[in-house]
Design a protein around this motif. Sequence first.
Motif, PDB file in Angstrom:
ATOM      1  N   GLN A 116      44.966 -20.629  60.725  1.00 21.04           N
ATOM      2  CA  GLN A 116      44.668 -19.660  59.665  1.00 21.04           C
ATOM      3  C   GLN A 116      45.560 -19.911  58.432  1.00 21.04           C
ATOM      4  N   LEU A 117      46.862 -20.112  58.696  1.00 16.80           N
ATOM      5  CA  LEU A 117      47.787 -20.362  57.580  1.00 16.80           C
ATOM      6  C   LEU A 117      47.418 -21.649  56.856  1.00 16.80           C
ATOM      7  N   ALA A 119      44.542 -23.043  56.602  1.00 15.15           N
ATOM      8  CA  ALA A 119      43.330 -22.875  55.793  1.00 15.15           C
ATOM      9  C   ALA A 119      43.635 -22.058  54.545  1.00 15.15           C
ATOM     10  N   GLU A 120      44.405 -20.966  54.731  1.00 18.58           N
ATOM     11  CA  GLU A 120      44.634 -20.054  53.623  1.00 18.58           C
ATOM     12  C   GLU A 120      45.451 -20.669  52.485  1.00 18.58           C
ATOM     13  N   TYR A 121      46.430 -21.478  52.843  1.00 15.82           N
ATOM     14  CA  TYR A 121      47.349 -21.983  51.816  1.00 15.82           C
ATOM     15  C   TYR A 121      47.124 -23.454  51.475  1.00 15.82           C
ATOM     16  N   SER A 122      45.977 -24.017  51.938  1.00 19.74           N
ATOM     17  CA  SER A 122      45.829 -25.466  51.750  1.00 19.74           C
ATOM     18  C   SER A 122      45.732 -25.856  50.269  1.00 19.74           C
ATOM     19  N   GLY A 232      48.259  -7.612  54.921  1.00 18.03           N
ATOM     20  CA  GLY A 232      48.311  -9.073  54.976  1.00 18.03           C
ATOM     21  C   GLY A 232      49.751  -9.548  54.969  1.00 18.03           C
ATOM     22  N   GLY A 396      53.537 -18.941  52.212  1.00 19.13           N
ATOM     23  CA  GLY A 396      53.384 -17.500  52.020  1.00 19.13           C
ATOM     24  C   GLY A 396      54.703 -16.757  51.919  1.00 19.13           C
TER      25      GLY A 396
END
Length: 432
Positions: A116-117, A119-122, A232, A396
């Motif tokens: 998840q991380l 994907a989110e911060y790519s 979040g 993040g």
Amino acid sequence: MTWLKKLHNQIILGLILGLLFGILSAAMGWGQFTRHWIGPFGTIFLRSLFLIAVPLVLASIITGVASLSDTRKLSRIGGKTIAIYIGTTVMALIIGLVLVNLLQPGNGVPDEVRDQLTAEYSAMAEARTDAASESMEDRGPLQAIVDMVPDNIFGSASSNRNMLQVVFVAILFGIALLMLPAEKSRPLLSFFDSLNEMVIKIVELIMKTAPVGVFALLADTINQVSQNDLNGLWSLLGALGFYMIVVLLGLVVHVGVTYTSILKVFTPMSLKRFFVGLAPAQLVAFSTSSSGATLPVTMEMTEKNLGVSEEVSSFVLPLGATINMDGTALYQAVAAVFIAQTLGIALGLGAQLEIILLAVLASIGTAAVPSAGIIMLVIILQSIGVPAAGIALILGVDRILDMCRTACNITGDATVATIVAASEDQLDAAPA
Ligand code: ASP
């Protein structure tokens, strides 16, 4: 309310209120308001500090170097300073590596959180990786030294990322003035002396606004980190909590053990005086995430509250703000191993020794501005064979750790300035 008369208490109050306001703003969906009506006051505070950083470095180093009795003294102080800077950075790295290997924060990250991380911060990670590869393009081993020498003094003075070049120019000017006969150097020296005094006055003025500036910076940072989604943020903190604890523990051990023991052994300074005296600078570093912006405050506190002579502080501190980043190095060591652990890559002793070498060099080359450390982390990851896209895992929470490592960075600079001053008999040990 006498405690509120002290500047550092006012700044602490600003910091706590900023933190609370940031959380409130995220919870209530006031993101826009905070960004447009609170954030700008923080930006003004940060910019005014940056604004005076270059003139301060120029004026203070030139007058500092030129006031030394001869160039031998400069090389003695310079040699000592650089040796202690490198020694403390290596110590920070060892602490970081021991903790991250012992506690293994990366092994507990569940696969779905990792995915998840990533994907989110790519996208963000890609931007940082691009920035890193741009700065690495076509670089030979001597490039770091080449980068120190500017080809245009106004060019280097026009960006706060080039502070090391400004330091170089200032040392060169100072040495030349030192070698001139007194009647030739006098006009320029009194000019820079007066410039120095003016900048110090401006620092005093800016510091009067520090509580408000810190409030606004904190509120805006929390607002940005949480992106209007407090839930979040909490789950991000939950997922990366252990990693953050390891970095923070490392910083606390480095400040609480390394710095305090060398201060105890090499100086007569009481630890209470050191930490209370330096507190305003640490708080500004924490709020601005920039040791470059904090430099004017670090210099003022080190001279006024710690009793370090101007001759020593004006040379040791600007150099430290640009080349000595213990907190950053420690964080890079923990982050690199954490990312490798999360991705299931084993790092042997060789790779970990390589981290030490690279992080010492990175600490010299890292610009003293927010988030600079993560670009250097990309270069370290690439060198030890860990995919640089792995920084997506930690982006993040990077800003929060940036604040803490910057406070550690400037504490290291002040520690070394105090030690060098004591060794040169230039420390006024009586409490201010
Ligand atoms: N923000 C840090 C500093 O200015 C550098 C970094 O670690 O990103 O000291």
